[in-house]
Design a protein around this motif. Sequence first.
Motif, PDB file in Angstrom:
ATOM      1  N   LEU A 227       9.523  -7.041  38.378  1.00  0.00           N
ATOM      2  CA  LEU A 227      10.789  -6.712  37.733  1.00  0.00           C
ATOM      3  C   LEU A 227      10.879  -5.207  37.523  1.00  0.00           C
ATOM      4  N   TYR A 228      12.039  -4.670  37.817  1.00  0.00           N
ATOM      5  CA  TYR A 228      12.294  -3.276  37.473  1.00  0.00           C
ATOM      6  C   TYR A 228      12.612  -3.150  35.993  1.00  0.00           C
ATOM      7  N   GLU A 229      13.383  -4.103  35.456  1.00  0.00           N
ATOM      8  CA  GLU A 229      13.780  -4.054  34.050  1.00  0.00           C
ATOM      9  C   GLU A 229      13.835  -5.460  33.479  1.00  0.00           C
ATOM     10  N   LEU A 230      13.357  -5.604  32.242  1.00  0.00           N
ATOM     11  CA  LEU A 230      13.509  -6.832  31.474  1.00  0.00           C
ATOM     12  C   LEU A 230      13.913  -6.424  30.061  1.00  0.00           C
ATOM     13  N   SER A 231      15.111  -6.806  29.634  1.00  0.00           N
ATOM     14  CA  SER A 231      15.598  -6.336  28.336  1.00  0.00           C
ATOM     15  C   SER A 231      16.558  -7.341  27.722  1.00  0.00           C
ATOM     16  N   MET A 232      16.510  -7.428  26.402  1.00  0.00           N
ATOM     17  CA  MET A 232      17.487  -8.190  25.656  1.00  0.00           C
ATOM     18  C   MET A 232      18.801  -7.410  25.654  1.00  0.00           C
ATOM     19  N   GLN A 233      19.906  -8.105  25.895  1.00  0.00           N
ATOM     20  CA  GLN A 233      21.193  -7.441  25.998  1.00  0.00           C
ATOM     21  C   GLN A 233      22.104  -7.685  24.797  1.00  0.00           C
ATOM     22  N   GLU A 234      22.022  -8.873  24.241  1.00  0.00           N
ATOM     23  CA  GLU A 234      22.868  -9.177  23.095  1.00  0.00           C
ATOM     24  C   GLU A 234      22.329 -10.395  22.359  1.00  0.00           C
ATOM     25  N   ALA A 235      22.490 -10.391  21.045  1.00  0.00           N
ATOM     26  CA  ALA A 235      22.192 -11.544  20.201  1.00  0.00           C
ATOM     27  C   ALA A 235      23.500 -11.982  19.569  1.00  0.00           C
ATOM     28  N   THR A 236      24.059 -13.062  20.084  1.00  0.00           N
ATOM     29  CA  THR A 236      25.363 -13.564  19.650  1.00  0.00           C
ATOM     30  C   THR A 236      25.165 -14.750  18.712  1.00  0.00           C
ATOM     31  N   ALA A 237      25.969 -14.835  17.682  1.00  0.00           N
ATOM     32  CA  ALA A 237      26.005 -16.025  16.834  1.00  0.00           C
ATOM     33  C   ALA A 237      27.459 -16.352  16.547  1.00  0.00           C
TER      34      ALA A 237
END
Length: 785
Positions: free
Chosen positions: A378-388
């Motif tokens: 993987l070049y990048e692994l990241s959390m993008q958003e935490a929606t509720a």
Amino acid sequence: MLLSTLICLACSSLALSSTLPPLGYERKVFRDIFGKRGYNSSTPQCISDETPLTTAPKPNVWAGITSEDNLAVWNLLHDPASGLNLTDPTEAVLTDNYVFWIDALHTNKSDVIPFIDGDGPLPPKYARAIIFQGGKADPDSQEYMIGPLPVSAETKIEKLDYIYNGGKGGTVPYNARYFDGPRSAATEPLIAATMSNISDITAALFQGLVYFGSTDDRTTLTLTSGTPLSFDGTQAWRNIMFRVPGPASYMTPLDFFLLIDCTGTDASLYTVKGFVTNEKFFPTVAELRTAFEAGELAMEYDQTLDADWALVNYKPELGVRELEERMAPSTLEIGGKRYKVDKEQKYVEYMNWSFYISFSRTLGIMLYDIKFKGERILYELSMQEATAQYGGNQPKAANTVYHDTYYSLGTDAGTLIEGFDCPWGATFWNVSYYSYNQTTVNEDSICIFEADMNFPLSRHRTAAGNPYGFRNLGTVKGAALIVRNIATIGNYDYMFDYSFHIDGSLEIAVRASGYLQSSFYYPDQGKWGPRIQQATQGSLHDHILTFKGDFDIVTAKNSLEVSELKAVNQSQPWFPELGTFEQIELDKSIMKEEKQFNWAPNNAAMYSIINPNATNAWGENRGYRIVPGRSNIHLSTLNSPFSLKNSEFAKSHLALTRQHDTEPFANSVQNINLPMAPQQDFLKFFDGESVENEDIVLWFNLGMHHFTRSEDVPVTLYTEAYSSIVFAPQNFFDRAQDGDLLNRRWMTVNTTTFELSVETYGVALPGCGLSFEEPGDHVGGIVEY
């Protein structure tokens, strides 16, 4: 000396202290006993603070800007020559221009790859800044890019438009921008005046509780309002819920809501839209008072004023558990750490894994250039958003959708408690971010540790008719390196784990704890959650955590292969008596165009990112399978007006797009208040481009449908609120990656003499003052080490 005894000695040392020990004292005591100094001269080392060091092959080009760069950017923005006419944020009012925050701008992949894979130049570093521009004739929020850094005569301040596709670039209408201190202060006079006028009503309804203003000593109520606060930026509102104040106010809501219109920068024009209580709407104070005087507003339940029941402390009234006074089992790196770090570059190596860690105020930790045995996965692994998103028959619940990047999720990465949040002896790193022209450091906010998986990686026993029941038995110890942080965003504590397994698998897990955002309880509202306390209802909601996986399996040219299980009718000549019969087979295909999609029913399809140009020894395309774990869900509501177009990334299990430098994020940090006119429209990513043999990005969702329960009191438990996914080698290698591991046992029995031989490959349990027996000590055979 037993492990539990030593730990109790540390506990006793703390108990004898006559004053509260300083932060870190307990860790010091523990390390004095178990650390590199040892408990005493005759006790072997058990765990060590020392983390072996390595040197990153290249500088961490994804790292944030330095504190020196932040200050220089701040000064440049405030220089009159820049023409931004900025006010100090601590003194700003609605009609001022001022800096909201400064952070690093992501570095374009097209600039990074020539550098990390070759002799290309070091990519330029830029900052990004959000500036609220209330002083303009048409006030707004504008995002800027500032660079290259460090600040010099070459540095420019430019609008940051190219990463947003909503039609206005980095501009957000004033009414949709973040609801910060100045905006809150502007609404306070209207709230205070309105609530003061009805203080007799709230006192009568809520056991004497009143609101005269946030700084008025007579005030005994607290208030909250959620998001979104606008639909498209042409209007703004606050749906305000009142609660009993205290450390657990999330759990003590009251049945009283004040709705206000706060559109624009002229607070004198703000108005009351109405009140909600007793499941009724009252547009004016007069109508509310009429209902009150008619006796129509009596509360069926009184909210508890003492919220001790909602604190996460010891509750002896629940009973006594035998032997609970002993320290619980712990993961200990008793043989010494088996991973190496370059702390300055935030680079990690472990069992042939290597990767870089970065951090941003909005996304938290991000991982880059993830390789196994020297090949990029993987070049990048990241959390993008935490929606509720919540549901309910009350304004706060029905209206609430959270995007936690809006609240700068990364800044809420707090201190981790050694031995409880992370194992004893873990490696702890700080994170830093910038508050205006100051640097804020959150200590010990990332921990790195190797953990026993509590199951063998692989195992097999060949049965035989001898006293031991086998002819040979092989078992390989399971372990993984875990990178963890916990972000507390208001009421919820999200735990993020990235687990690097020794077989080449990578697991991502999210857990949620913390307080529910609860509602006042009404017996007829059970469809939105159960009663969980005297006057409190657990509000039904979804948690959706969106992640980005920029796969580069060996190279950047990848495809997504779909292997669908299908039940087919066929005949085989060696089963003539069956005629036509049903069995399963694989139907393989390659996804051609960008799309959002969901897991197949019954998990009857396997999705793999493959390299169509690389095969293993058996001619199979090398790849990584996307394995659904626990609770892989998407948003329940697909057409809610509060998440209509600004939350599209949360509405499918998976999505595949072509990689572009102009699409680095699934969301905008100011998108939440624009559900009908988003600044970043995720749907526009899907414009018919080919994703076959291209540089592709997988967007995937973890999360929980939170079916609230009384066991969410005092806080939600990590055991239940848990979601995960695994990326596992799929023909990436020629065989399983466990044969080169020495942490194993190979046991064989002589077929003639029945003598048992155990091969340990030189790996034995360190002393640590502990006593364990190997298998041969019991079986009476010959044990060879």
